[in-house]
Design a protein around this motif. Sequence first.
Motif, PDB file in Angstrom:
ATOM      1  N   GLY A  48      13.808  -2.891 -11.388  1.00  0.00           N
ATOM      2  CA  GLY A  48      13.447  -3.428 -12.701  1.00  0.00           C
ATOM      3  C   GLY A  48      12.212  -4.301 -12.679  1.00  0.00           C
ATOM      4  N   GLY A  49      11.359  -4.077 -11.675  1.00  0.00           N
ATOM      5  CA  GLY A  49      10.092  -4.799 -11.649  1.00  0.00           C
ATOM      6  C   GLY A  49       9.803  -5.525 -10.350  1.00  0.00           C
ATOM      7  N   SER A  50      10.789  -5.753  -9.530  1.00  0.00           N
ATOM      8  CA  SER A  50      10.573  -6.474  -8.269  1.00  0.00           C
ATOM      9  C   SER A  50      10.301  -5.492  -7.141  1.00  0.00           C
ATOM     10  N   SER A  51       9.387  -5.876  -6.228  1.00  0.00           N
ATOM     11  CA  SER A  51       9.118  -5.051  -5.042  1.00  0.00           C
ATOM     12  C   SER A  51       9.504  -5.812  -3.775  1.00  0.00           C
ATOM     13  N   GLN A  52      10.414  -6.749  -3.934  1.00  0.00           N
ATOM     14  CA  GLN A  52      10.856  -7.568  -2.802  1.00  0.00           C
ATOM     15  C   GLN A  52      11.626  -6.733  -1.792  1.00  0.00           C
ATOM     16  N   CYS A  53      11.290  -6.938  -0.519  1.00  0.00           N
ATOM     17  CA  CYS A  53      11.988  -6.266   0.581  1.00  0.00           C
ATOM     18  C   CYS A  53      12.612  -7.323   1.494  1.00  0.00           C
ATOM     19  N   PRO A  54      13.743  -6.997   2.105  1.00  0.00           N
ATOM     20  CA  PRO A  54      14.492  -5.740   2.028  1.00  0.00           C
ATOM     21  C   PRO A  54      15.304  -5.653   0.740  1.00  0.00           C
ATOM     22  N   TYR A  55      15.700  -4.433   0.428  1.00  0.00           N
ATOM     23  CA  TYR A  55      16.541  -4.185  -0.746  1.00  0.00           C
ATOM     24  C   TYR A  55      17.559  -3.126  -0.363  1.00  0.00           C
TER      25      TYR A  55
ATOM     26  N   GLY B 257       0.793  -1.220   0.000  1.00  0.00           N
ATOM     27  CA  GLY B 257       0.000   0.000   0.000  1.00  0.00           C
ATOM     28  C   GLY B 257       0.825   1.269   0.000  1.00  0.00           C
ATOM     29  N   SER B 258       2.142   1.131   0.162  1.00  0.00           N
ATOM     30  CA  SER B 258       3.010   2.302   0.205  1.00  0.00           C
ATOM     31  C   SER B 258       3.355   2.763  -1.208  1.00  0.00           C
ATOM     32  N   PHE B 259       3.441   4.097  -1.392  1.00  0.00           N
ATOM     33  CA  PHE B 259       3.841   4.631  -2.698  1.00  0.00           C
ATOM     34  C   PHE B 259       5.285   4.261  -3.007  1.00  0.00           C
ATOM     35  N   ARG B 260       6.043   3.910  -1.972  1.00  0.00           N
ATOM     36  CA  ARG B 260       7.428   3.500  -2.170  1.00  0.00           C
ATOM     37  C   ARG B 260       7.522   2.179  -2.925  1.00  0.00           C
ATOM     38  N   ARG B 261       6.427   1.429  -2.915  1.00  0.00           N
ATOM     39  CA  ARG B 261       6.404   0.131  -3.584  1.00  0.00           C
ATOM     40  C   ARG B 261       6.709   0.295  -5.075  1.00  0.00           C
ATOM     41  N   GLU B 262       6.061   1.283  -5.682  1.00  0.00           N
ATOM     42  CA  GLU B 262       6.277   1.536  -7.103  1.00  0.00           C
ATOM     43  C   GLU B 262       7.686   2.072  -7.343  1.00  0.00           C
ATOM     44  N   GLU B 263       8.167   2.901  -6.430  1.00  0.00           N
ATOM     45  CA  GLU B 263       9.526   3.427  -6.548  1.00  0.00           C
ATOM     46  C   GLU B 263      10.550   2.295  -6.507  1.00  0.00           C
ATOM     47  N   LEU B 264      10.322   1.335  -5.589  1.00  0.00           N
ATOM     48  CA  LEU B 264      11.223   0.191  -5.475  1.00  0.00           C
ATOM     49  C   LEU B 264      11.187  -0.648  -6.736  1.00  0.00           C
ATOM     50  N   SER B 265      10.017  -0.829  -7.269  1.00  0.00           N
ATOM     51  CA  SER B 265       9.864  -1.610  -8.499  1.00  0.00           C
ATOM     52  C   SER B 265      10.639  -0.983  -9.647  1.00  0.00           C
ATOM     53  N   GLU B 266      10.646   0.331  -9.719  1.00  0.00           N
ATOM     54  CA  GLU B 266      11.389   1.019 -10.778  1.00  0.00           C
ATOM     55  C   GLU B 266      12.895   0.850 -10.585  1.00  0.00           C
ATOM     56  N   VAL B 267      13.333   0.884  -9.319  1.00  0.00           N
ATOM     57  CA  VAL B 267      14.758   0.744  -9.028  1.00  0.00           C
ATOM     58  C   VAL B 267      15.261  -0.647  -9.365  1.00  0.00           C
TER      59      VAL B 267
END
Length: 220
Positions: free
Chosen positions: A29-36, A17-27
């Motif tokens: 290349g498509g994955s939103s796996q945490c931690p990163y 639900g965090s807007f950071r999710r999309e930011e992480l995905s862009e960084v």
Amino acid sequence: ILTELDLPYELRSAGKGSFRREELSEVTGGSSQCPYLIDPNTGIRMPESKDIIQYLYDTYALWTPPSELLRLASDVVTPLLAPLYKLITPLQAGSYRENEFEYRSEIAEAKAEIFDEISTAPVVIYTFELSPFCTEATNLLDNIGVGYKKVSLGREWIPGLIANPAKRAALLEITGQSSLPNVFIGGTSIGGLYSGKPGIVPALEKGVFMDMVEDAKRSM
């Protein structure tokens, strides 16, 4: 781990639900796996907690802690076996023999060898070749760049595998410890990997190990 290593860091929460999710995905290349992890100092980017922890230790720690399973074994199993070791050690060396003078002579000779060995190098470690605790101890010393003299007492303490039971019995009488590794710095036993006075890992955690080594070098 970041706090333990006293590293400054920026934490960006990217939970569901965090807007950071999309930011992480862009960084990524498509994955939103945490931690990163993103390390601006080296340019390294990586997921997976285990890999991140190992990278941070390898890159920023003065030393990397040995296996946590061995620490658990040291905390739980070793104290239970210590009385058994102390009972068996003299027996393996021949204390049951009728000729006590012969036994005491062998122990005295072994003690003389030990005192000679620990006077020839700032750091001396007594080991068994098949012991995971001994292997971890020598690997740790290698990783932090501490030179040492290694004295092997055989493959293990089990009958048929131990090569020098008299020296192990002598170590017990000198230090009160029959388990290996037994590490001497400046001629004084500090114990083993996790336990002793205070042991390699506790001394490193307290920040005194390298000072002890340097003091021993100056006194040689």
